[in-house]
Design an enzyme around this catalytic site. Structure first.
Site, short mmCIF file in Angstrom:
data_model
loop_
_atom_site.label_atom_id
_atom_site.label_comp_id
_atom_site.label_asym_id
_atom_site.label_seq_id
_atom_site.Cartn_x
_atom_site.Cartn_y
_atom_site.Cartn_z
N HIS A 18 0.83 -1.25 -0.16
CA HIS A 18 -0.10 -0.03 -0.08
C HIS A 18 0.70 1.30 -0.03
O HIS A 18 0.81 2.13 -0.68
CB HIS A 18 -0.99 -0.10 1.38
N ASP A 46 6.80 22.06 -26.36
CA ASP A 46 6.71 20.44 -25.85
C ASP A 46 7.86 20.49 -24.72
O ASP A 46 8.45 21.30 -24.38
CB ASP A 46 6.93 19.36 -26.89
N TRP A 93 7.14 -0.22 4.00
CA TRP A 93 7.64 0.27 2.84
C TRP A 93 8.85 0.83 2.91
O TRP A 93 9.58 0.92 2.13
CB TRP A 93 6.56 1.55 2.20
N SER A 125 13.07 6.08 -14.00
CA SER A 125 12.17 6.81 -14.72
C SER A 125 11.96 8.32 -13.94
O SER A 125 11.84 9.24 -14.70
CB SER A 125 10.53 6.12 -14.27
N SER A 126 12.11 8.24 -12.79
CA SER A 126 11.85 9.55 -12.09
C SER A 126 13.14 10.47 -12.38
O SER A 126 12.88 11.65 -12.77
CB SER A 126 12.14 9.56 -10.28
N HIS A 164 13.13 11.76 3.33
CA HIS A 164 12.56 12.98 3.97
C HIS A 164 12.56 14.08 2.81
O HIS A 164 11.49 14.54 2.44
CB HIS A 164 13.37 13.50 5.05
N GLU A 183 12.02 13.00 -0.07
CA GLU A 183 10.89 12.28 -0.74
C GLU A 183 9.61 12.94 -0.33
O GLU A 183 8.68 13.22 -1.36
CB GLU A 183 10.95 10.94 -0.58
N TYR A 229 8.85 15.85 0.58
CA TYR A 229 8.53 17.41 -0.13
C TYR A 229 8.46 17.07 -1.54
O TYR A 229 7.74 18.12 -2.00
CB TYR A 229 9.87 18.02 0.36
N SER A 246 -0.96 27.44 -5.10
CA SER A 246 -0.75 28.66 -5.52
C SER A 246 -0.96 29.24 -6.61
O SER A 246 -1.18 30.46 -6.77
CB SER A 246 0.85 28.86 -5.34
N HIS A 301 14.96 12.47 12.08
CA HIS A 301 13.64 12.74 12.90
C HIS A 301 12.87 11.74 12.68
O HIS A 301 11.86 11.26 13.43
CB HIS A 301 13.09 14.04 12.82
N HIS A 302 12.93 10.91 11.77
CA HIS A 302 12.36 9.58 11.56
C HIS A 302 12.76 8.43 12.32
O HIS A 302 12.40 7.54 12.43
CB HIS A 302 12.15 9.29 10.06
N THR A 347 7.08 26.90 6.01
CA THR A 347 5.77 26.33 5.59
C THR A 347 4.61 27.10 6.13
O THR A 347 3.66 27.28 5.59
CB THR A 347 5.78 24.87 6.44
N LYS A 391 4.22 30.15 3.76
CA LYS A 391 3.26 29.64 2.94
C LYS A 391 1.60 29.71 3.20
O LYS A 391 0.88 30.27 2.52
CB LYS A 391 3.42 28.13 2.49
N ARG A 399 1.30 0.92 15.14
CA ARG A 399 1.06 0.95 13.63
C ARG A 399 1.44 -0.48 13.07
O ARG A 399 2.20 -1.16 14.02
CB ARG A 399 1.81 2.03 12.94
#
Lengths: 381, 531
Positions: free
Chosen positions: B82, B111, B147, B174-175, B258, B260, B262, B273, B307-308, B333, B336, B455
């Site tokens: 998932h 293009d 994951w 690909s990315s 991390h 990722e 963002y 925006s 921090h993870h 943040t 914004k 979890r």
């Protein structure tokens, strides 16, 4: 159109819902289900207070920002004929709302820093206990202080039938173990954490402890329980299929009771240990083996020895279980690298001999082999 | 979307030298940014439904305590896949789809810069997805270590883990190609007069996102390659017995992980925006501070990864550093959110679906931001790490953040893409259903986490039963609400009231001011003049 009314209702209800977390004070009332449980140690109290402090600040900012936005959403509508203003920049305002949050954050970080420093100070413990994570149980060794030398394994005692919905669930469903970790009240207990296989985490929320148990490394944490009682925790790092089923129960006793418990444990271990050189009969070994199997092996290989197709191999008729004895013993002792088969070295010679004997003579396996504890002892050396 | 470029519409006559081939070959060989954008978007929607089915299976099992629907090992495969499917299959490709459709139109280009590579970037995705999904059917099942793929647990898995690793390699390639394309397009193909500081914010956020991708996808590739060699070739990068360290994987993974998060939110910031000023009929407040804030977030994202992992046992100084750095992210943040509020302030607002989703985004994303601050405080994180509080936190930023941003963008640009207006009533129903069911699903998970529910568990203690039941009901409501979205899109593609060229009254970017609706196959043959 009705959407405006709905919008207002949703905004208001959410504004109320969010702070409702904050409203929950340290009580045992209904509100306790929406907040951290009551703290059982100094550090946990600090954690609790820090959380409330940060939450209140967040709620105030939230109401400020979204109150403004809600006002704007209601008033500054084209449908009300509101004409758009033309401003799109203000260096002063932008600097102000960059700097103010900085000070707010500083106000949050300052008290947190002191708690972190206290939390990490594991020096001068009264008692040191090593906890080792196994798939899927905890092993405890009292290394230093009163009770030194006590060791035992602790695994979930909730019956499988309850988990499988075949029996009504008990009050302590999934939060009960066969052997509680017993500690005295008001003493600094240092926990050393490590693991035998994958990463686990030893966590007891009310005592303010959560520390990963990492194979090959030793980490530490500490707690000092404020008052006697039962404190429950769970493994807090995904450790495989039975991750949900390896709880932790810490039993905090008054000093005299603790001393009594230690004396009791000492007396038990002083009783002559089972002589590993004794010759056991097949029936004895099979009876013990079946219990050891149920506690350590059945989670994967299943009680019927069939395993789970594709994931966990069956033992009924397997090459290892009906092949040479030595390979079988080696597998149980050392596990299999790169697979879910863990090493079971931590079990006693008698237990290993019994479980190997059981596996070689249970279900359709009829090798007739008898493995004596003395053989396991010889194997280890 | 597909119907827009049907070869027999009048655009084919204007560009008779290369009208697209018909049928499947059109999609296999296309080098057109709009076709590729469409492919990305449909692919990501398919993956979104796939990941959604997994989520609903998870929630079904958690509807009641006890084991009833799935076995624990399969449950772990579901949570793992998932996560991977939603992150790499749904959210990321969807934003790349938006980049493909919108960036050339918004900067006045015909293009993307590398049209053939663009085709290749997309067509790498289906094989990777196939590897991920088919890993459920191999012996041992799919990867079941979460994951995050932490060793040593991921070392124990069967071949499903190797397939996952290979899929991640392909997705990463690909990315990277997609990002190179986006960076090159933005830097080199802007219309004359469009300086960097005149670019629409969506373009800015994607430029920054593309750099983040280029910086961290190779790091992830390195981490999973080490995992692969540990599994298959006897190396010991993450095995303490051989001199390695399991925690090293976590450091490398989160150095990717991390930035990722963002990568998944910055383009949504960009979309919002664009939308807020349009529907407030007022220029974006603090354009330049938005650009600086986005850049600051991107740069800070490289120094907060640990921090993870506050519970792995780091020294005090490391915990303090990562706590302070993480808290700093709240500042840009916050800027914004303040800027968006100031944009709405004294505007002349209307509330069509894109605006509703954007406001929903700001509102719920901010709740996710606040729970992020709570989690940044190390002592509080120690209590909440690996609990449902964390699940609630990142679903507030990823679902009501990234996903709501995607919905907002879809409704905003769909008329430009198809030439037809979507059904506003349906879209609003979609919004309100999503909004309500999302909160039912995830708000209560804060309470579960605070009360200590871990979890990644298929079963839980009885005290958590009520909130889990509520959460599961919400999840089904949220899942089925997305069918409204699907129906609304298909209905819009097949027809509907004609959209004007401007589409929205307050829109001021090039695709609305300088192009007809639907936009022509090759956006700008001659570059527009930007004042």
């Amino acid at each position: 159109m009705g959407s405006k009314v709905t919008a207002i209702l949703v905004w208001v209800s959410t504004l109320i819902l969010y702070p409702s977390m904050a409203a929950a004070e340290r009580t045992d009332g209904i509100l306790s289900t929406v907040n951290l449980p009551a703290a059982g140690s100094q550090i946990a109290t600090e954690m609790y207070d820090l959380h409330m402090y940060v939450l209140y600040i967040c709620v105030v900012i939230f109401i400020g920002v979204f109150g403004t936005m809600l006002y704007s959403v209601i008033v500054h509508r084209k449908s009300k004929g509101f004409k758009a203003a033309n401003f799109h920049h203000s260096t002063t305002v932008e600097i102000i709302w960059t700097i103010i949050p900085f000070f707010i954050l500083f106000g949050m970080a300052f008290p947190a820093t002191q708690t972190i420093i206290d939390m990490k100070d594991t020096s001068t413990p009264d008692i040191t206990i090593k906890a080792t994570g196994y798939q899927w149980q905890w092993g405890y060794d009292y290394l230093q202080g009163e009770g030194e030398g006590i060791k035992f394994l602790s695994k979930i005692s909730t019956p499988r039938e309850q988990i499988r919905n075949e029996a009504p669930k008990g009050e302590n469903y999934l939060r009960e173990v066969d052997n509680n970790v017993v500690v005295p009240v008001g003493k600094k207990v240092r926990m050393l954490l490590t693991s035998n296989d994958v990463i686990h985490a030893w966590s007891v929320q009310q005592l303010g402890v959560k520390q990963d148990a990492i194979p090959g490394f030793i980490r530490d944490a500490w707690f000092k329980a404020d008052k006697p009682g039962i404190y429950k925790g769970v493994c807090s790092e995904l450790c495989g299929k039975e991750h949900a089923f390896m709880p932790i129960v810490v039993e905090v006793l008054a000093q005299e009771e603790y001393s009594k418990w230690v004396a009791g444990q000492k007396q038990e271990s002083a009783e002559p240990a089972v002589d590993v050189n004794k010759e056991f009969t097949m029936d004895e070994l099979k009876a013990t083996g079946e219990k050891v199997y149920a506690g350590n092996c059945a989670a994967c290989h299943q009680a019927n020895g069939k395993g789970i197709s594709g994931t966990f191999p069956g033992l009924d008729g397997s090459k290892i279980a009906v092949g040479p004895k030595a390979d079988h013993i080696k597998m149980v002792l050392n596990g299999k690298a790169g697979s879910a088969m863990a090493a079971f070295k931590h079990l006693s010679d008698v237990d290993i001999a019994a479980v190997v004997t059981y596996e070689r003579n249970a279900w359709g396996n009829t090798t007739g082999d008898l493995v004596q504890p003395s053989e396991i002892k010889a194997f280890r050396n | 979307m597909a119907a827009v470029h049907h070869p027999d519409n009048e655009l084919g006559h204007e560009h008779e030298h290369h009208g697209p081939p018909a049928g499947i070959m059109r999609w296999l060989t296309t080098t057109n940014h709009k076709d590729i954008g469409t492919l990305y978007l449909w692919f990501s929607f398919a993956m979104f439904l796939t990941g959604g089915v997994m989520a609903l299976t998870i929630r079904s099992e958690l509807f009641q305590p006890g084991l009833q629907i799935v076995e624990p090992e399969f449950f772990n495969q579901l949570t793992t896949l998932h996560g991977l499917v939603m992150v790499f299959g749904a959210i990321m490709p969807a934003f790349v789809g938006f980049a493909n459709w919108q960036i050339p139109m918004m900067i006045g280009a015909p293009d993307m810069a590398f049209a053939r590579m663009n085709n290749w970037s997309f067509w790498l995705l289906p094989p990777a997805a196939l590897l991920l999904i088919s890993s459920f059917f191999v012996p041992g099942g799919a990867a079941a270590g979460g994951w995050t793929l932490y060793p040593p647990l991921s070392i124990q898995m069967g071949m499903g883990m190797d397939m996952t690793i290979f899929a991640i390699h392909i997705l990463g390639a690909s990315s990277i190609m997609g990002s190179i394309n986006i960076v090159t397009t933005i830097l080199n193909m802007r219309a004359p007069g469009m300086t960097m500081m005149k670019m629409p914010l969506f373009v800015w956020t994607w430029l920054i996102t593309a750099y983040l991708l280029l910086a961290v996808m190779p790091v992830l590739a390195g981490a999973v390659t080490m995992l692969l060699t540990d599994r298959q070739f006897g190396t010991n990068f993450f095995n303490a017995a051989g001199g390695g360290d399991p925690v090293m994987f976590q450091h490398i993974f989160w150095f990717f992980g991390h930035p990722e998060v963002y990568i998944m939110i910055l383009p949504a910031f960009g979309i919002v925006s664009q939308i807020i000023p349009t529907f407030a009929r007022k220029k974006l407040f603090g354009y330049s501070s938005m650009v600086y804030a986005t850049s600051s977030i991107a740069i800070l994202s490289f120094v907060v990864w640990a921090h993870h992992m506050f519970t792995v046992g780091m020294p005090v100084t490391a915990q303090l550093f990562f706590m302070y750095a993480t808290m700093l992210i709240a500042i840009p943040t916050g800027v914004k959110v303040f800027n968006w509020t100031a944009t709405m302030w004294r505007g002349s607002m209307t509330f069509e679906a894109p605006m509703l989703f954007s406001i929903g985004f700001i509102f719920l994303f901010t709740i996710g931001g606040f729970s992020g601050i709570v989690l940044a405080i190390v002592p509080v994180d120690i209590v909440l790490q690996e609990t449902y509080y964390v699940i609630a936190h990142f679903h507030y930023v990823l679902v009501s953040g990234s996903l709501f941003g995607l919905f907002a963008g879809t409704y905003y640009w769909l008329p430009k893409w198809t030439g037809n207006m979507y059904d506003e009533g349906l879209a609003k129903t979609h919004f309100w259903c999503s909004m309500i069911f999302f909160n039912i699903t995830f708000f209560v998970q804060h309470f579960l986490g605070l009360a200590g529910m871990p979890r990644r568990v298929p079963d839980y203690a009885l005290q958590f039963a009520d909130f889990n039941m509520i959460s599961s009901i919400g999840a089904f409501g949220f899942g089925f609400s997305q069918l409204i979205f699907l129906y609304c899109i298909i209905k819009c593609i097949r027809g509907g009231p004609k959209a004007t060229d401007e589409v929205w009254e307050g829109a001021d970017t090039l695709e609305f001011t300088d192009l007809p609706s639907p936009a022509p196959y090759h956006s700008f043959e001659t570059p527009p003049k930007v004042k």
